[in-house]
Scaffold this motif. Structure first.
Motif, PDB file in Angstrom:
ATOM      1  N   PRO A 176      -4.385  -6.531 -10.365  1.00  0.00           N
ATOM      2  CA  PRO A 176      -3.603  -7.735 -10.019  1.00  0.00           C
ATOM      3  C   PRO A 176      -2.778  -8.255 -11.189  1.00  0.00           C
ATOM      4  CG  PRO A 176      -5.956  -8.232 -10.167  1.00  0.00           C
ATOM      5  CD  PRO A 176      -5.831  -6.743 -10.189  1.00  0.00           C
ATOM      6  N   GLY A 177      -3.156  -7.919 -12.420  1.00  0.00           N
ATOM      7  CA  GLY A 177      -2.371  -8.312 -13.586  1.00  0.00           C
ATOM      8  C   GLY A 177      -1.200  -7.401 -13.865  1.00  0.00           C
ATOM      9  N   ASN A 178      -1.089  -6.310 -13.104  1.00  0.00           N
ATOM     10  CA  ASN A 178       0.027  -5.377 -13.249  1.00  0.00           C
ATOM     11  C   ASN A 178       0.991  -5.464 -12.078  1.00  0.00           C
ATOM     12  OD1 ASN A 178      -0.756  -4.378 -15.719  1.00  0.00           O
ATOM     13  ND2 ASN A 178      -1.918  -2.666 -14.871  1.00  0.00           N
ATOM     14  N   MET A 179       1.023  -6.628 -11.461  1.00  0.00           N
ATOM     15  CA  MET A 179       1.923  -6.862 -10.333  1.00  0.00           C
ATOM     16  C   MET A 179       2.511  -8.263 -10.431  1.00  0.00           C
ATOM     17  SD  MET A 179      -0.512  -5.482  -7.269  1.00  0.00           S
ATOM     18  CE  MET A 179      -1.367  -3.896  -7.434  1.00  0.00           C
ATOM     19  N   CYS A 180       3.725  -8.416  -9.941  1.00  0.00           N
ATOM     20  CA  CYS A 180       4.345  -9.727  -9.748  1.00  0.00           C
ATOM     21  C   CYS A 180       4.564  -9.928  -8.263  1.00  0.00           C
ATOM     22  CB  CYS A 180       5.686  -9.813 -10.476  1.00  0.00           C
ATOM     23  SG  CYS A 180       5.565  -9.943 -12.267  1.00  0.00           S
ATOM     24  N   ILE A 181       4.727 -11.175  -7.871  1.00  0.00           N
ATOM     25  CA  ILE A 181       5.004 -11.466  -6.474  1.00  0.00           C
ATOM     26  C   ILE A 181       6.044 -12.581  -6.401  1.00  0.00           C
ATOM     27  CG2 ILE A 181       3.080 -13.119  -6.279  1.00  0.00           C
ATOM     28  CD1 ILE A 181       2.702 -11.918  -3.379  1.00  0.00           C
ATOM     29  N   ASP A 182       7.037 -12.412  -5.533  1.00  0.00           N
ATOM     30  CA  ASP A 182       8.102 -13.408  -5.442  1.00  0.00           C
ATOM     31  C   ASP A 182       7.842 -14.398  -4.303  1.00  0.00           C
ATOM     32  OD1 ASP A 182       8.867 -12.184  -3.053  1.00  0.00           O
ATOM     33  OD2 ASP A 182      10.546 -11.090  -3.956  1.00  0.00           O
ATOM     34  N   THR A 218      -9.860  -8.071  -8.352  1.00  0.00           N
ATOM     35  CA  THR A 218      -9.446  -9.226  -7.563  1.00  0.00           C
ATOM     36  C   THR A 218     -10.640 -10.029  -7.054  1.00  0.00           C
ATOM     37  OG1 THR A 218      -7.412  -8.102  -6.886  1.00  0.00           O
ATOM     38  CG2 THR A 218      -8.116  -9.955  -5.538  1.00  0.00           C
ATOM     39  N   LEU A 219     -11.711  -9.359  -6.704  1.00  0.00           N
ATOM     40  CA  LEU A 219     -12.888 -10.040  -6.172  1.00  0.00           C
ATOM     41  C   LEU A 219     -13.342 -11.219  -7.038  1.00  0.00           C
ATOM     42  CD1 LEU A 219     -15.101  -7.173  -4.694  1.00  0.00           C
ATOM     43  CD2 LEU A 219     -14.490  -9.301  -3.535  1.00  0.00           C
ATOM     44  N   PRO A 220     -13.426 -11.072  -8.371  1.00  0.00           N
ATOM     45  CA  PRO A 220     -13.868 -12.216  -9.194  1.00  0.00           C
ATOM     46  C   PRO A 220     -12.918 -13.404  -9.181  1.00  0.00           C
ATOM     47  CG  PRO A 220     -14.117 -10.147 -10.392  1.00  0.00           C
ATOM     48  CD  PRO A 220     -13.296  -9.849  -9.177  1.00  0.00           C
ATOM     49  N   LEU A 221     -11.685 -13.204  -8.694  1.00  0.00           N
ATOM     50  CA  LEU A 221     -10.694 -14.280  -8.673  1.00  0.00           C
ATOM     51  C   LEU A 221     -10.703 -15.060  -7.363  1.00  0.00           C
ATOM     52  CD1 LEU A 221      -7.663 -12.327 -10.241  1.00  0.00           C
ATOM     53  CD2 LEU A 221      -9.385 -13.723 -11.425  1.00  0.00           C
ATOM     54  N   LEU A 222     -11.540 -14.637  -6.413  1.00  0.00           N
ATOM     55  CA  LEU A 222     -11.549 -15.249  -5.089  1.00  0.00           C
ATOM     56  C   LEU A 222     -12.694 -16.257  -4.946  1.00  0.00           C
ATOM     57  CD1 LEU A 222     -10.931 -12.061  -2.900  1.00  0.00           C
ATOM     58  CD2 LEU A 222      -9.230 -13.659  -3.824  1.00  0.00           C
ATOM     59  N   PRO A 223     -12.458 -17.341  -4.198  1.00  0.00           N
ATOM     60  CA  PRO A 223     -13.534 -18.312  -3.973  1.00  0.00           C
ATOM     61  C   PRO A 223     -14.624 -17.764  -3.057  1.00  0.00           C
ATOM     62  CG  PRO A 223     -11.595 -18.905  -2.691  1.00  0.00           C
ATOM     63  CD  PRO A 223     -11.186 -17.774  -3.600  1.00  0.00           C
ATOM     64  N   LYS A 226     -15.475 -12.594   1.033  1.00  0.00           N
ATOM     65  CA  LYS A 226     -15.059 -12.113   2.357  1.00  0.00           C
ATOM     66  C   LYS A 226     -13.543 -12.148   2.533  1.00  0.00           C
ATOM     67  CE  LYS A 226     -15.644 -16.571   4.749  1.00  0.00           C
ATOM     68  NZ  LYS A 226     -16.374 -17.273   5.837  1.00  0.00           N
ATOM     69  N   LEU A 227     -12.847 -12.923   1.697  1.00  0.00           N
ATOM     70  CA  LEU A 227     -11.382 -12.951   1.763  1.00  0.00           C
ATOM     71  C   LEU A 227     -10.779 -11.583   1.449  1.00  0.00           C
ATOM     72  CD1 LEU A 227     -10.668 -16.378   0.026  1.00  0.00           C
ATOM     73  CD2 LEU A 227     -10.074 -15.778   2.384  1.00  0.00           C
ATOM     74  N   MET A 228     -11.521 -10.739   0.740  1.00  0.00           N
ATOM     75  CA  MET A 228     -11.016  -9.414   0.368  1.00  0.00           C
ATOM     76  C   MET A 228     -10.707  -8.566   1.595  1.00  0.00           C
ATOM     77  SD  MET A 228     -10.445  -8.246  -2.688  1.00  0.00           S
ATOM     78  CE  MET A 228      -9.081  -7.112  -2.563  1.00  0.00           C
ATOM     79  N   HIS A 229     -11.342  -8.895   2.724  1.00  0.00           N
ATOM     80  CA  HIS A 229     -11.069  -8.142   3.955  1.00  0.00           C
ATOM     81  C   HIS A 229      -9.628  -8.327   4.422  1.00  0.00           C
ATOM     82  CE1 HIS A 229     -15.114  -6.654   4.724  1.00  0.00           C
ATOM     83  NE2 HIS A 229     -15.576  -7.835   4.358  1.00  0.00           N
ATOM     84  N   GLU A 230      -8.987  -9.438   4.023  1.00  0.00           N
ATOM     85  CA  GLU A 230      -7.579  -9.635   4.367  1.00  0.00           C
ATOM     86  C   GLU A 230      -6.722  -8.542   3.739  1.00  0.00           C
ATOM     87  OE1 GLU A 230      -6.453 -11.884   6.422  1.00  0.00           O
ATOM     88  OE2 GLU A 230      -8.329 -12.981   6.692  1.00  0.00           O
ATOM     89  N   PHE A 231      -7.051  -8.182   2.510  1.00  0.00           N
ATOM     90  CA  PHE A 231      -6.338  -7.106   1.811  1.00  0.00           C
ATOM     91  C   PHE A 231      -6.567  -5.765   2.508  1.00  0.00           C
ATOM     92  CE2 PHE A 231      -7.006  -3.634  -1.299  1.00  0.00           C
ATOM     93  CZ  PHE A 231      -5.702  -3.458  -1.719  1.00  0.00           C
ATOM     94  N   ILE A 232      -7.815  -5.470   2.827  1.00  0.00           N
ATOM     95  CA  ILE A 232      -8.150  -4.179   3.442  1.00  0.00           C
ATOM     96  C   ILE A 232      -7.491  -4.040   4.809  1.00  0.00           C
ATOM     97  CG2 ILE A 232     -10.050  -2.723   4.247  1.00  0.00           C
ATOM     98  CD1 ILE A 232     -11.822  -4.254   2.186  1.00  0.00           C
ATOM     99  N   GLN A 233      -7.580  -5.099   5.608  1.00  0.00           N
ATOM    100  CA  GLN A 233      -6.978  -5.054   6.942  1.00  0.00           C
ATOM    101  C   GLN A 233      -5.471  -4.883   6.864  1.00  0.00           C
ATOM    102  OE1 GLN A 233      -8.336  -8.618   8.887  1.00  0.00           O
ATOM    103  NE2 GLN A 233     -10.488  -7.966   8.882  1.00  0.00           N
TER     104      GLN A 233
END
Length: 276
Positions: A176-182, A218-223, A226-233
């Motif tokens: 996640p530190g090797n990406m930017c998002i607009d 990314t997992l350690p940055l999430l509250p 289970k939110l990680m499933h949004e990425f997988i889906q």
């Protein structure tokens, strides 16, 4: 080696023992490495490499310099390897140009140069790229405080990485530190030193490795994990394969992710959240 790259807006670059390519219009600004490599502010300063951010007259850039290894045996080995392969700087340049041509997003390369000298066993590389005016993906996650924001970001990452793979590329360090998002949730891929085209042999494993790289950091940055499933889906949303094949691959991903998290726990000395 330079003849393999044919871009109308690039010029051959030569300065002292440095050789490579420079973006047309930047040849004067990037003429003297010993000068511009000292300008700006230090971002990374290590024995093997340095990165500086410089507000140049033509725009903000990042200057990355890779130094010759320490020690005679290491210098000799690296020099010998470099005789058998294209310079790393030119490889990065090529893959960035290929990403952009494929409709993917990454920093625009401005200079790729190398300095290989037998008498000194020198093997230095120099890369300059335009700065992207967008926040790091990891920073956006840290600044988010609403579930909807996390979901939107993770979905954008899943779609962006899937697009990278579908276009035939694999990222060398998909963090996640090797990406930017607009503002439109478009993903930009940074640090493409080891980014490459997908080969038929081992493509599935390479794709899964990217998913694991991203998820484990990314997992350690999430509250909530289970939110990680949004990425997988989001990653598998457009997958045309049979559901059984996809399910089996997802199971493999979870196994690889668990192993990687265990390794990271040993490296970091602390517990990490798990995918639930």
């Amino acid at each position: 080696m330079n003849e393999q790259i044919e871009q109308a807006d690039w010029l051959e670059y030569r300065y002292g023992s440095w050789k490579g390519m420079v973006r047309q219009g930047w040849e004067e600004t990037l003429q003297k490495p010993e000068k511009f490599c000292q300008l700006g502010e230090s971002v990374i300063d290590k024995a093997d490499r340095s990165v500086r951010r410089w507000e140049s007259p033509l725009g903000n850039v990042y200057v990355k310099r890779i130094y010759s290894p320490q020690g005679l045996s290491a210098r000799l080995l690296t020099y010998g390897k470099n005789l058998l392969r294209p310079p790393r700087s030119l490889q990065v340049w090529r893959v960035c140009e290929a990403l952009l041509e494929a409709g993917l997003r990454c920093p625009k390369p401005l200079l790729a140069a190398y300095d290989y000298r037998l008498h000194a066993l020198a093997s230095e590389e120099l890369m300059v790229a335009a700065e992207l005016p967008y926040p790091l993906f990891s920073k956006k996650l840290r600044e988010s405080d609403l579930a909807a924001e996390f979901k939107s970001l993770l979905q954008a990452a899943g779609k962006g990485i899937r697009m990278l793979h579908d276009k035939g590329f694999i990222h060398g360090d998909c963090l996640p530190g090797n990406m930017c998002i607009d503002q439109e949730n478009n993903l930009y891929f940074l640090d493409n030193d080891r980014t490459a085209r997908l080969s038929l042999l081992g493509a599935r494993q390479a794709r899964l490795r990217n998913l694991v790289q991203f998820s484990s950091r990314t997992l350690p940055l999430l509250p909530e994990s289970k939110l990680m499933h949004e990425f997988i889906q989001a990653y598998y949303l457009t997958d045309q394969r049979q559901s059984g094949v996809v399910k089996k691959e997802q199971q493999k991903f979870k196994q690889m992710l668990e192993l990687r998290l265990e390794q990271l726990e040993l490296e970091l000395g602390r517990k990490l959240p798990r995918l639930k």
